[in-house]
Enzyme design. Structure first.
Site: not given
Ligand code: NVA
Ligand code: CP
Length: 308
Positions: A106, A133, A136, A225, A265, A293
């Site tokens: 990530r 993502h 997800q 989101d 998500c 997940r």
């Molecule tokens: N769009 C959000 C998703 C978090 C799971 C982010 O990138 O922070």
């Molecule tokens: N939805 C998701 O990816 O959550 P986290 O950022 O907690 O991993």
């Protein structure tokens, strides 16, 4: 033991057949896990989990998933590797591949993940970048299948910021016969070049509109989101001003199809992109999404290792 390496950087890396097969595989793995008979093909295997952004669901679902499949997970932050600064991405990739059978990452730039995958002999999984993502959305497709018994011939509406989650939905529309509508402002558009590349030989359709009601109208699934993603919290005020009318609330829900699934998500900012009443309401499946997940990512990992 494992046939070949596949990286999973985008849903668009798959064929439609891959996606549908792995969907069924995830459901089998979920049943097996619940019955206490999860197979252990990762026995003696190591997964490196590199996280440059916070995570609850992704980190834990990968850690628990690897463990349930018999393997071991090593959690690595940027403090250990300082990717691209302490040493090159190419060197990190080649060193990690000597210790780990699988790399989950990530981070910010999709191009860093692509570079890591290029140099690593171990398969690489995108656990979220600023661009996409994919884990997800694959697991969300599993949740939709469980609830509606199909993942096609439906309208999916995504409201709010045109971010990584929105773009992974666009990648899903390349493979699946879905009618994807994204309701967002021109300033928060997910990207016209990206849209064009996802529409090339696409099975589904992608409509991007600034009209939230048009996006929500008749939707079988409505998704939102946060309005400012990790790494761009400096845009929070601007996005809050721009996206006010895209909030998922009871007024917008009136336009959706009866029984429309509400998806997010998580993490969520209740009162901003979605009201508490809707995210905690009867149509919400957000905790099923979080649970899936765990199961969906197991089949992603096994596919990456050529074992699914
Ligand atoms: N769009 C959000 C998703 C978090 C799971 C982010 O990138 O922070
Ligand atoms: N939805 C998701 O990816 O959550 P986290 O950022 O907690 O991993």
């Amino acid at each position: 033991m494992f046939a070949e390496k596949h990286d999973f950087l985008s849903i668009a890396d798959w064929t439609r057949a891959d996606l549908l097969r792995l969907l069924q595989h995830s459901i089998v793995l979920k049943d097996q896990t619940r019955a206490g008979v999860c197979p252990q093909p990762l026995l003696g295997r190591e997964a490196a989990l590199i996280f440059h952004k916070p995570s609850l669901r992704t980190r834990l679902s990968f850690e628990v998933g690897v463990r349930q499949l018999g393997g071991n997970a090593m959690f690595i932050t940027n403090q250990e590797i300082d990717l691209g600064r302490r040493e090159s991405i190419a060197d990190v990739a080649r060193v990690l591949s000597r210790y780990a059978d699988l790399i989950v990452i990530r981070t910010y730039k999709q191009s860093d993940v692509e570079e890591l995958a290029h140099w690593a002999s171990a398969p690489v999984i995108n656990a979220l970048t600023d661009l996409e993502h994919p884990c997800q959305i694959f697991c969300d497709i599993m949740t939709i299948y469980e609830k509606l018994r199909t993942v096609e011939d439906m309208k999916i509406a995504y409201l709010g910021d045109g971010n990584n989650v929105a773009r992974s939905w666009m990648a899903a529309a390349k493979l699946l016969d879905i009618d994807l509508w994204i309701g967002t402002r021109p300033e928060t558009h997910p990207g016209r070049d990206f849209q064009e590349s996802m529409l090339e030989n696409a099975r589904g359709s992608i409509t991007i509109t600034d009209d939230p009601v048009a996006a929500a109208r008749g939707a079988d699934v409505i998704y939102t989101d946060v309005w400012a993603s990790m790494g761009e919290k400096d845009k929070a005020d601007e996005h809050a001003r721009l996206l006010e009318s895209y909030r998922l609330d009871s007024r917008l829900m009136q336009h959706t199809a009866p029984g429309c699934l509400v998806m997010h998500c998580l993490p969520a900012e209740r009162g901003q992109e979605i009201t508490g009443e809707i995210i905690d309401g009867p149509n919400s499946v957000v905790f099923d999404q979080a649970e899936n997940r765990l199961h969906g990512q197991k089949s992603i990992m096994l596919w990456c290792l050529g074992a699914a």
